[in-house]
Design a protein around this motif. Structure first.
Motif, PDB file in Angstrom:
ATOM      1  N   LEU A   1     -16.389  -5.593   3.564  1.00 60.79           N
ATOM      2  CA  LEU A   1     -15.550  -4.460   3.955  1.00 60.79           C
ATOM      3  C   LEU A   1     -16.449  -3.245   4.113  1.00 60.79           C
ATOM      4  O   LEU A   1     -17.165  -2.876   3.181  1.00 60.79           O
TER       5      LEU A   1
ATOM      6  N   TYR B   1       0.818  -1.215   0.000  1.00 62.34           N
ATOM      7  CA  TYR B   1       0.000   0.000   0.000  1.00 62.34           C
ATOM      8  C   TYR B   1       0.849   1.261   0.000  1.00 62.34           C
ATOM      9  O   TYR B   1       0.349   2.350   0.233  1.00 62.34           O
TER      10      TYR B   1
ATOM     11  N   GLN C   1      -7.865  -0.259  -5.701  1.00 64.61           N
ATOM     12  CA  GLN C   1      -7.839  -1.334  -4.709  1.00 64.61           C
ATOM     13  C   GLN C   1      -9.252  -1.764  -4.321  1.00 64.61           C
ATOM     14  O   GLN C   1      -9.541  -2.949  -4.194  1.00 64.61           O
ATOM     15  N   LEU C   2     -10.119  -0.774  -4.143  1.00 65.54           N
ATOM     16  CA  LEU C   2     -11.492  -1.092  -3.739  1.00 65.54           C
ATOM     17  C   LEU C   2     -12.205  -1.894  -4.826  1.00 65.54           C
ATOM     18  O   LEU C   2     -12.890  -2.878  -4.552  1.00 65.54           O
TER      19      LEU C   2
ATOM     20  N   TYR D   1     -10.899  -5.375  -4.916  1.00 66.63           N
ATOM     21  CA  TYR D   1     -11.413  -6.115  -3.757  1.00 66.63           C
ATOM     22  C   TYR D   1     -12.785  -6.701  -4.104  1.00 66.63           C
ATOM     23  O   TYR D   1     -13.092  -7.852  -3.844  1.00 66.63           O
TER      24      TYR D   1
ATOM     25  N   GLU E   1      -7.040  -3.093   6.807  1.00 69.08           N
ATOM     26  CA  GLU E   1      -8.385  -3.651   6.751  1.00 69.08           C
ATOM     27  C   GLU E   1      -8.594  -4.480   5.482  1.00 69.08           C
ATOM     28  O   GLU E   1      -9.228  -5.522   5.516  1.00 69.08           O
ATOM     29  N   MET E   2      -8.022  -4.021   4.361  1.00 69.74           N
ATOM     30  CA  MET E   2      -8.188  -4.794   3.131  1.00 69.74           C
ATOM     31  C   MET E   2      -7.459  -6.111   3.206  1.00 69.74           C
ATOM     32  O   MET E   2      -7.887  -7.107   2.633  1.00 69.74           O
ATOM     33  N   SER E   3      -6.340  -6.134   3.940  1.00 67.66           N
ATOM     34  CA  SER E   3      -5.556  -7.367   3.976  1.00 67.66           C
ATOM     35  C   SER E   3      -6.254  -8.441   4.803  1.00 67.66           C
ATOM     36  O   SER E   3      -5.814  -9.582   4.829  1.00 67.66           O
TER      37      SER E   3
ATOM     38  N   ILE F   1     -18.597  -4.606  -0.505  1.00 72.08           N
ATOM     39  CA  ILE F   1     -18.164  -3.388   0.168  1.00 72.08           C
ATOM     40  C   ILE F   1     -19.367  -2.498   0.464  1.00 72.08           C
ATOM     41  O   ILE F   1     -20.214  -2.276  -0.410  1.00 72.08           O
TER      42      ILE F   1
END
Lengths: 502, 358, 304
Positions: free
Chosen positions: A423, A388, A443-444, A447, A415-417, A454
């Motif tokens: 999420l 990141y 990234q979002l 995800y 949090e993403m990891s 999300i």
């Protein structure tokens, strides 16, 4: 017409950011002058320089043709400036009149002349259409009224130039219309208004002239009458806003979050979330749009287990968690990027590794029995730092030394990891620079494409529209609309967010 | 990181020097040559029986410091160590006096009894914070007074030794007393217990998941809660652990030192408060805590020698102790939590405004 | 049994217990309003008591003792002022350390200056006289309790309406409240929070000096080691319980005064002194438990 205020060549740098770069500004007396720009364009810095809260690195401020130097807000007040901050500077337990006259109190003998104070507040109020009960306590008043008190405070100090920082962010449409009436009335009485915003509709509705800031520079000075929203928007963003660049939809899977008939109260027992139902499925981003204070934060807190639900059900990863705490919701498959990275999302006094392992600390991977596997923990930290792009020397550095943007990347990365099925992302890009925003957006989306669901909250409507698969609008604790981002725009969202209905 | 901790060390050293200087000024102003007084202190603390007395005094001082460091590190302020120590001490003493059985077992039972009584009293304060929203800072402190009253009453009436004029229990039977170690001419074996606590706490703090979690709660309890830590449960058990150790120390002070529970004796020396200062000085870390405890013990024992030899009251040691902490706290290097205040973080664009607050 | 308990003499001992607590609490109340977390009332009261006895002994005048107590305690309060306001040190750590410093300092100086340990009594120490107000002091029940007091006693009762007027009816009081609530907002309007906070701390020093003088020259005529014995902490609680409002603080102080007075009386009726002495603290705890939710500020301060 003479200029009430001029800024000449203002520059200001913070470590790593050039917030203002040689900004010029001319504000004519009796104008409503809008200053627009995206977040991070330098508006707030410019205003705090103008109001004596921040010293510029270079450049000068000219009020009524005289060059001035402000060492504090007091100097700015003395020069005839008045500021209505986005976060109000009021005293909650004092009355309206006490707030208005603070430090310039009318007296009889050694005593405060409360009758006179109330009279002055009423007189100013009726002159400018700012009716407020002088005896009311600030903490009992709605936000729209507080703003009136702030304006009264400035007028009581005889401000000739009023600066309003994002004044409509917290207002209902009714309150906003009232504010505009007031601003016009101020203009009619010969006062000057500087109005900072990023909302184009407001610029067009109320201003005489517009200055556009982008990347810390003033890129244009325009007459409102001879420009268009499209032109201003192009100048603000430096590109044509292209909502069709939205990511292609991905395959929807099962529900990772189902909220049914949820009611939540705040600390004072008021209902903040009122019978809300919603669902997030894997592979989608559900955007939530709302004006600040319409229950969206309480909704998130309830989902995460930080606030008890009054009624209704919350199912995360197949498990009922309405009565659970954060430990359980995390176990059930929830990760959470909180709005406030300082108060909630990090421990400034802890090392970077200590901040990055939070939420993971009970995972098998990071412990052997009751003991922590420090090598694994630091490895985990290093991976997030690398993935990141957190600018930090290593995992042992104290988090307090990180800049705001880096801290945000740390929180988002952590949090993403988790790779949790759900999420919850609250203002994931607040306070980070433009490059980082694009990175975090990718990234979002990634995800989501990999099967995560999300729940996205953002005050930036364009962000919601750019990322979300669906957007729901909350107003006064209820969901009042569900929209397809491909078929709506900021104006329509704004309409529903401020209580409009069809 | 390195520079940060060496800065801390420097500040601690400076504050100690400042406190000793201020102490010297107080001594001089009250009419004695401070060099003479300090000389007596050093000699008294480190030579002859001084070394034994200093080591013996480290048991309650370091012990109470360790006891209080556990909640402090988790952001819980236990000011009621005194009450927990006194009640634990009485419970332990009564066990050692009245419990029949083999001495080793009785000794163990009395230590456990001390721990349980201390933990119980600490639990009351924890329960008050969680269920009644009554801050532990206040409740733990106020609870110390009834604790003293209860022990005072018990020692004066039901368990009084009628054969002596002072209000005290009968002495602990010889066999049930905690033995002395052959160290510096006889230091209580409770030293072993102290070493055990020290090592256990150090390992807990440094190596365990729960140790990590308590530290994070101490730094920012909202962050901890957000990370899934059961903060309320944590408050209860850090207080239980704290009270238990305080109770054991109280037990030691009688069963391992004086052998009679004399009314007011345990609180008179102010061990709980000295322990509090010690853990503050050491930022709640066990090894520095040992060093700080040794320093304060030496100060007090040396002070007593100074009082005997040059008639300067030993309480100058209390003055110096308190001044160390005042100076350190005033230098702003000492905080219960090194939390950066949001308004002190250099503001970049977009961070100047915080919405949602009136 | 009850009619034996409640009479003028009980009321007298209630006021006797109440006045030092009230004086200290008034200091704490002003600090609280100015946003200074003040928990060193206990230590300041002790310093006040010591200085009062020392001053009275050396000058053989009670009034001189009172004056010296106030001056010395005001000076002593600057330690907290400097640490907590200027250096922005942790107010809880500082408060605790200042209390212990006061205890150490007074128990050091007692033998060092007067050559005695534990308790210092001397015919040269001039106690505070009680000044009876004609007619009023003859009123049944309340006469002796309310209208036959020492100067600090009258001051403590007068202070309640005066502080109320000051806080809620004067410009300076308004600014002080503003500083306590939102120092940053006050600063933007040109009100220096540092000045107001210092003033509040020094005021609490003066008030605690008076409280200590009343304790050592009014209630008794002697100094005893640690003679404040928790009263300063009770004053801290009274400020919280009374929500930093003069009337509330008076009420809370009266509750504790009543508990102590009653305890004193029950002692006379045969209860062991050890139990009755704990009564004010137990009453305090019960009152706190019943009050609930009034401690958000301190919970936030203490719970990181």
């Amino acid at each position: 017409m003479s200029n009430a205020l001029e800024l000449r060549g203002i520059s200001k740098s913070f470590p790593g950011v050039r917030a203002n770069d040689n900004v010029d500004l001319e504000v004519r007396r009796g104008d409503i002058h809008a200053i627009v720009g995206e977040n991070g364009a330098g508006k707030t810095t410019l205003m705090s320089i103008l109001y004596g809260l921040t010293a510029p690195d270079s450049g000068e401020i000219v009020v009524d043709g005289r060059t001035v130097r402000f060492n504090s807000a007091l100097d700015a007040i003395a020069a005839g400036l008045g500021m209505v901050h986005q976060a109000f500077k009021l005293f909650p337990t004092l009355t309206v009149a006490e707030n208005v006259v603070f430090r310039n109190e009318p007296r009889t003998g050694i005593f405060l002349d409360r009758a006179e104070a109330a009279k002055r507040v009423r007189a100013l109020g009726s002159e400018y259409g700012l009716m407020v009960d002088p005896g009311a306590r600030i903490e009992d008043l709605p936000v729209g009224v507080l703003q009136r008190v702030e304006i009264l405070k400035a007028l009581y100090r005889d401000a000739q130039v009023l600066i309003l920082d994002e004044p409509t962010a917290v207002l209902t449409p009714q309150e906003r219309d009232n504010l505009f009436v007031t601003l016009r009335r101020l203009k009619d009485r010969g006062r000057t208004v500087i109005f900072i915003t990023h909302k184009l509709g407001e610029v067009m509705a109320v201003s005489d002239r517009v200055t556009v800031l982008r990347g810390g520079r003033a890129v244009a000075h325009l007459d409102t009458a001879s420009t268009s929203p499209t032109e201003v928007s192009r100048l603000m963003t430096g590109r044509n806003v292209d909502l069709d660049s939205r990511p292609p939809p991905s395959l929807l899977g099962e529900a990772v979050l189902s909220v049914t008939d949820l009611t939540v109260r705040d600390d004072d027992g008021l209902v903040r979330v009122d019978a809300v139902s919603l669902e997030v499925r894997s592979g989608e981003i559900l955007g939530v749009a709302a004006v600040a204070g319409n229950g969206q934060h309480e909704l998130i807190e309830a989902i995460c287990g930080l606030r008890p639900a009054d009624r209704g059900s919350i199912v995360v990863g197949g498990r009922e968690v309405a009565a659970a705490d954060m430990a359980v919701t995390r176990e059930s498959g929830l990760a959470y990027i909180p709005e406030d990275r300082h108060r909630v999302g990090t421990a400034a006094g802890g090392e970077v590794w200590a901040n990055l392992v939070m939420g993971f600390q009970r995972r098998k991977r990071f412990r052997r029995g009751r003991f922590m596997r420090r090598a694994e923990v630091e490895e985990h930290a290093r991976r997030i730092i690398a993935d990141y792009d957190v600018r930090v020397a290593g995992p042992a550095v104290t988090a307090a030394t990180l800049s705001g943007g880096n801290l945000q990347k740390l929180v988002v990365g952590r949090e993403m990891s988790h790779a949790a099925p759900l999420l919850v992302a609250e203002e994931p890009t607040r306070g980070v620079d433009v490059g980082a925003i694009e990175f975090l957006h990718r990234q979002l989306v990634e995800y989501r494409s990999q099967g995560g669901g999300i729940l996205l909250l953002s005050a930036e409507l364009w962000e919601l529209l750019a990322l979300s698969s669906r957007v729901v609008v909350m107003y006064e604790g209820r969901i009042v609309a569900e929209l397809d981002p491909a078929e709506t725009d900021e104006a329509e969202l704004g309409f529903f967010m401020t209580g409009g209905s069809r | 990181m390195m520079s940060q901790s060496s800065f801390d060390r420097l500040s601690v050293a400076l504050s100690i020097v400042a406190a000793l200087l201020i102490g010297a000024a107080v001594i001089a102003l009250s009419g004695t040559n401070p060099l003479l007084a300090y000389g007596e202190m050093v000699e008294g603390a480190l030579t002859g029986s001084g070394l034994r007395n200093t080591t013996a005094r480290m048991i309650p001082i370091v012990g109470m410091g360790l006891a209080l460091s556990i909640p402090f590190r988790a952001g819980v302020i236990n000011l009621g160590g005194e009450g927990q120590m006194v009640l634990g001490g009485l419970a332990g003493t009564l066990c050692a006096i009245y419990l029949p059985g083999p001495p080793a077992l009785v000794m163990a039972a009395s230590i456990v009894a001390g721990a349980v009584a201390g933990a119980f009293w600490a639990f009351l304060a924890a329960a008050g914070q969680i269920w009644l929203k009554l801050p532990i800072l206040i409740s733990s402190l106020l609870l110390a007074y009834p604790a003293r009253a209860i022990t005072s009453y018990l020692v004066r009436f039901p368990f009084a030794d009628p054969t002596v004029t002072s209000s005290s229990t009968v002495p602990v039977p010889d066999a049930n007393r905690i033995p002395k170690l052959p160290l510096f001419g006889g230091v209580s074996a409770s030293l072993v217990l102290l070493a055990f606590f020290l090592v256990a706490i150090a390992i807990f703090n440094q190596r365990t998941v729960a140790g990590y979690e308590t530290r994070m709660t101490g730094l920012n309890s909202r962050f901890s809660r957000y990370g899934g830590v059961g903060v309320d449960r944590q408050v209860v058990w850090v207080m239980l652990a704290s009270g238990a150790i305080a109770g054991v120390i109280g037990t030691h002070l009688v069963v391992g030192e004086t052998y009679r529970f004399l009314d007011g004796d345990l609180v008179a020396s102010g061990f709980a408060w000295t322990g509090l200062l010690v853990t503050l000085l050491a930022s709640h870390r066990p090894l520095p805590l040992l060093a700080a405890g040794a320093f304060f013990s030496a100060l007090q024992i040396g002070g007593l020698a100074m009082q005997r030899n040059v008639n300067v009251p030993w309480q100058i040691a209390l003055v110096v102790q308190a001044v160390v902490i005042v100076v350190l706290a005033g230098r702003f290097v000492l905080s219960r939590r090194q939390r950066a205040q949001p308004e002190e973080i250099p503001m970049a664009e977009g961070e100047l405004t915080v919405t949602g607050e009136v | 049994m009850f009619d034996q308990l409640f009479d003028g003499a009980l009321l007298e001992s209630v006021f006797r217990a109440l006045i030092p607590i009230l004086l200290a609490a008034i200091g704490g109340l002003v600090c609280e309003r100015a946003g200074v977390f003040q928990i060193s009332l206990e230590g300041m009261m002790l310093v006040g008591a010591f200085a009062a006895v020392a001053g009275s002994y050396l000058g053989q005048s009670a009034l001189l003792g009172v004056t010296i107590a106030m001056a010395v305690t005001a000076l002593f309060s600057l330690i907290l002022g400097y640490g907590a306001v200027t250096r922005r040190g942790d107010p809880i750590v500082l408060g605790v350390a200042v209390n212990l410093l006061a205890l150490g300092l007074t128990s050091f100086l007692l033998p060092q200056l007067f050559g005695v340990r534990g308790v210092f009594q001397h015919p040269r120490i001039d106690g505070l006289d009680r000044l009876a107000i004609p007619f009023l002091s003859d009123l049944p029940l309340i006469g002796q309790a309310l209208f036959n007091l020492t100067i600090p006693g009258y001051l403590s009762l007068l202070a309640i309406p005066l502080i109320w007027l000051f806080l809620f009816r004067t410009p300076i009081g308004l600014r002080l409240r503003g500083v306590g609530e939102r120092p940053a907002s006050a600063e933007t309007l040109g009100v220096s929070s540092t000045q107001y906070k210092y003033a509040a701390v020094v005021f609490s020093g003066l008030a605690c000096g008076l409280a200590g003088a009343q304790l050592a020259l009014g209630n008794v005529v002697q100094f005893a080691e640690n003679m404040s014995s928790g009263r300063g902490w009770i004053a801290v609680v009274a400020v919280m319980l009374g929500r930093a409002h003069p009337a509330g603080v008076l009420g809370a102080s009266a509750l504790f005064g009543f508990a102590e007075g009653l305890g004193f009386r029950l002692q006379g009726n045969g209860l062991p002194v050890q139990i009755t002495e704990a009564l004010p603290y137990v009453v305090t705890l019960i009152a706190l438990a019943l009050a609930r939710k009034r401690f958000q500020r301190i919970l936030e301060l203490t719970a990181a």
